[in-house]
Scaffold this active site. Structure first.
Site, PDB file in Angstrom:
ATOM      1  CE1 TYR A 168      -3.862   2.377   0.873  1.00  0.00           C
ATOM      2  CE2 TYR A 168      -2.219   3.408   2.287  1.00  0.00           C
ATOM      3  CZ  TYR A 168      -3.441   3.446   1.653  1.00  0.00           C
ATOM      4  OH  TYR A 168      -4.243   4.563   1.788  1.00  0.00           O
TER       5      TYR A 168
HETATM    6  N1  LIG Z   1      -9.610   6.629   5.152  1.00  0.00           N
HETATM    7  C1  LIG Z   1      -8.450   7.223   5.371  1.00  0.00           C
HETATM    8  O1  LIG Z   1      -8.095   7.489   6.520  1.00  0.00           O
HETATM    9  C2  LIG Z   1      -7.553   7.596   4.212  1.00  0.00           C
HETATM   10  C3  LIG Z   1      -6.428   8.392   4.466  1.00  0.00           C
HETATM   11  C4  LIG Z   1      -5.611   8.748   3.389  1.00  0.00           C
HETATM   12  C5  LIG Z   1      -5.936   8.323   2.111  1.00  0.00           C
HETATM   13  N2  LIG Z   1      -7.030   7.542   1.911  1.00  0.00           N
HETATM   14  C6  LIG Z   1      -7.337   7.113   0.543  1.00  0.00           C
HETATM   15  O2  LIG Z   1      -8.693   7.384   0.257  1.00  0.00           O
HETATM   16  C7  LIG Z   1      -9.101   6.559  -0.816  1.00  0.00           C
HETATM   17  C8  LIG Z   1     -10.454   5.968  -0.499  1.00  0.00           C
HETATM   18  O3  LIG Z   1     -10.324   5.092   0.590  1.00  0.00           O
HETATM   19  P1  LIG Z   1     -11.410   5.011   1.761  1.00  0.00           P
HETATM   20  O4  LIG Z   1     -10.718   5.387   3.000  1.00  0.00           O
HETATM   21  O5  LIG Z   1     -12.635   5.712   1.363  1.00  0.00           O
HETATM   22  O6  LIG Z   1     -11.634   3.438   1.849  1.00  0.00           O
HETATM   23  P2  LIG Z   1     -12.875   2.499   1.445  1.00  0.00           P
HETATM   24  O7  LIG Z   1     -14.108   2.989   2.091  1.00  0.00           O
HETATM   25  O8  LIG Z   1     -12.395   1.125   1.732  1.00  0.00           O
HETATM   26  O9  LIG Z   1     -13.033   2.735  -0.102  1.00  0.00           O
HETATM   27  C9  LIG Z   1     -12.165   2.177  -1.052  1.00  0.00           C
HETATM   28  C10 LIG Z   1     -12.919   2.097  -2.348  1.00  0.00           C
HETATM   29  O10 LIG Z   1     -12.061   1.494  -3.329  1.00  0.00           O
HETATM   30  C11 LIG Z   1     -12.779   0.419  -3.917  1.00  0.00           C
HETATM   31  N3  LIG Z   1     -11.872  -0.623  -4.373  1.00  0.00           N
HETATM   32  C12 LIG Z   1     -10.955  -1.287  -3.646  1.00  0.00           C
HETATM   33  N4  LIG Z   1     -10.368  -2.229  -4.397  1.00  0.00           N
HETATM   34  C13 LIG Z   1     -10.937  -2.160  -5.624  1.00  0.00           C
HETATM   35  C14 LIG Z   1     -10.783  -2.896  -6.816  1.00  0.00           C
HETATM   36  N5  LIG Z   1      -9.929  -3.911  -6.904  1.00  0.00           N
HETATM   37  N6  LIG Z   1     -11.528  -2.561  -7.878  1.00  0.00           N
HETATM   38  C15 LIG Z   1     -12.434  -1.555  -7.805  1.00  0.00           C
HETATM   39  N7  LIG Z   1     -12.633  -0.831  -6.697  1.00  0.00           N
HETATM   40  C16 LIG Z   1     -11.894  -1.135  -5.609  1.00  0.00           C
HETATM   41  C17 LIG Z   1     -13.694  -0.087  -2.828  1.00  0.00           C
HETATM   42  O11 LIG Z   1     -14.732  -0.858  -3.381  1.00  0.00           O
HETATM   43  P3  LIG Z   1     -15.486  -1.962  -2.455  1.00  0.00           P
HETATM   44  O12 LIG Z   1     -16.133  -1.181  -1.360  1.00  0.00           O
HETATM   45  O13 LIG Z   1     -16.441  -2.563  -3.408  1.00  0.00           O
HETATM   46  O14 LIG Z   1     -14.422  -2.887  -1.961  1.00  0.00           O
HETATM   47  C18 LIG Z   1     -14.160   1.224  -2.229  1.00  0.00           C
HETATM   48  O15 LIG Z   1     -15.197   1.782  -2.977  1.00  0.00           O
HETATM   49  C19 LIG Z   1      -7.996   5.534  -1.003  1.00  0.00           C
HETATM   50  O16 LIG Z   1      -7.195   5.908  -2.113  1.00  0.00           O
HETATM   51  C20 LIG Z   1      -7.180   5.647   0.272  1.00  0.00           C
HETATM   52  O17 LIG Z   1      -5.846   5.269   0.066  1.00  0.00           O
HETATM   53  C21 LIG Z   1      -7.855   7.169   2.931  1.00  0.00           C
END
Ligand SMILES: NC(=O)c1ccc[n+]([C@@H]2O[C@H](COP(=O)([O-])OP(=O)(O)OC[C@H]3O[C@@H](n4cnc5c(N)ncnc54)[C@H](OP(=O)(O)O)[C@@H]3O)[C@@H](O)[C@H]2O)c1
Length: 251
Positions: A168
């Site tokens: 990651y």
């Molecule tokens: N949350 C934090 O604290 C944080 C901090 C910094 C950066 N980020 C970034 O924010 C972004 C969104 O993450 P989030 O925190 O919102 O997490 P999340 O709720 O787990 O969302 C991730 C999304 O990516 C999709 N996804 C994962 N693998 C996939 C695949 N193989 N093909 C298509 N879609 C896929 C998931 O779909 P499914 O739900 O169907 O699996 C989900 O819609 C990411 O880039 C993460 O690195 C998050």
């Protein structure tokens, strides 16, 4: 004291009117919030993700709110190949005739493990979904983005080059380079602007998986971090490219 243009950013209600914006990982978390927020500001949003019922819920939410009708494009980024992205670009061209914005939001955590014992198959999967897929998707969509009068590519960053973040962390570092290289290549001769936003800790599934023991009530919700996502996707960011922003710049 200098007031930055991003401080207390207030997007216009019709900021994204008539723009076609593709959001990856639009079914949940930050991607869901971004898709709804873009639609609320006038965009036609293409919801890309791998879990169709989640995408359908977001589609319904957008429809019920009376925002421009969204579209669903299911893809599993782990398994998709270059041809799948070419097909996607061809569909966008046929349905909409252009692409004005691309939010690279989807990501998978893999596992928090020392490099020495990181499972190789999982490493490949994470790199495929988090880094190779955004590259292939960008490559396939570049021509469409070039044809927009004011296009944006936005990457969701996460600076985690430290112990146990494994594939990651490496994929996110690679994404940062991809953003900067693309920004450099497009700055002079196109109207495409390319930037990233690191939202910091946000209460989502991904965060829960990374920090299962965390007391997360104090964390921001995805809807609370939308200011930079709107700023970087709309006309107000026309003069910046190749920048990695954090939420601090919006407070
Ligand atoms: N949350 C934090 O604290 C944080 C901090 C910094 C950066 N980020 C970034 O924010 C972004 C969104 O993450 P989030 O925190 O919102 O997490 P999340 O709720 O787990 O969302 C991730 C999304 O990516 C999709 N996804 C994962 N693998 C996939 C695949 N193989 N093909 C298509 N879609 C896929 C998931 O779909 P499914 O739900 O169907 O699996 C989900 O819609 C990411 O880039 C993460 O690195 C998050």
């Amino acid at each position: 004291m200098e007031i930055k243009p991003t401080q207390h950013y207030q997007p216009a209600a019709d900021l994204l009117r008539d723009r076609v914006i593709l959001v990856t990982g639009a079914g949940d978390g930050i991607g869901r919030a971004a898709a709804c927020s873009y639609a609320a500001h006038g965009a036609t949003v293409v919801l890309l993700g791998r879990t169709i019922p989640k995408l359908e819920r977001v589609y319904d939410e957008i429809e019920a709110a009376g925002y421009p009708q969204a579209a669903i494009y299911p893809i599993n980024l782990e398994g998709a190949a270059a041809k799948d992205y070419e097909d996607l670009a061809a569909t966008l061209r046929k349905e909409f005739g252009r692409l004005d914005g691309l939010l690279h939001n989807a990501a998978t955590l893999g596992t928090l493990t020392p490099l020495q014992s990181y499972d190789l198959e999982l490493w490949y999967k994470v790199m495929q979904a988090n880094l190779n897929a955004p590259f292939m998707l960008t490559q396939a969509c570049l021509e469409l983005l070039r044809e927009s009068s004011d296009a944006r590519v936005v990457f969701v960053a996460d600076h985690k080059s430290r112990a146990y973040w494994g594939a990651y962390g490496v994929s996110k570092a690679g994404l940062d380079s991809l953003m900067r290289i693309l920004a450099d290549e497009t700055e002079a001769n196109t109207r495409i602007r390319v930037n990233s936003i690191d939202p910091g800790p946000v209460r989502t599934n991904l965060r829960n998986r990374a920090y299962p023991a965390e007391e997360n009530d104090a964390l921001r919700l995805p809807d609370d971090v939308m200011a930079p996502f709107l700023y970087l996707m709309g006309p107000d960011s026309a003069s910046i490219t190749g920048r990695s922003l954090t939420l601090d710049e919006f407070q």
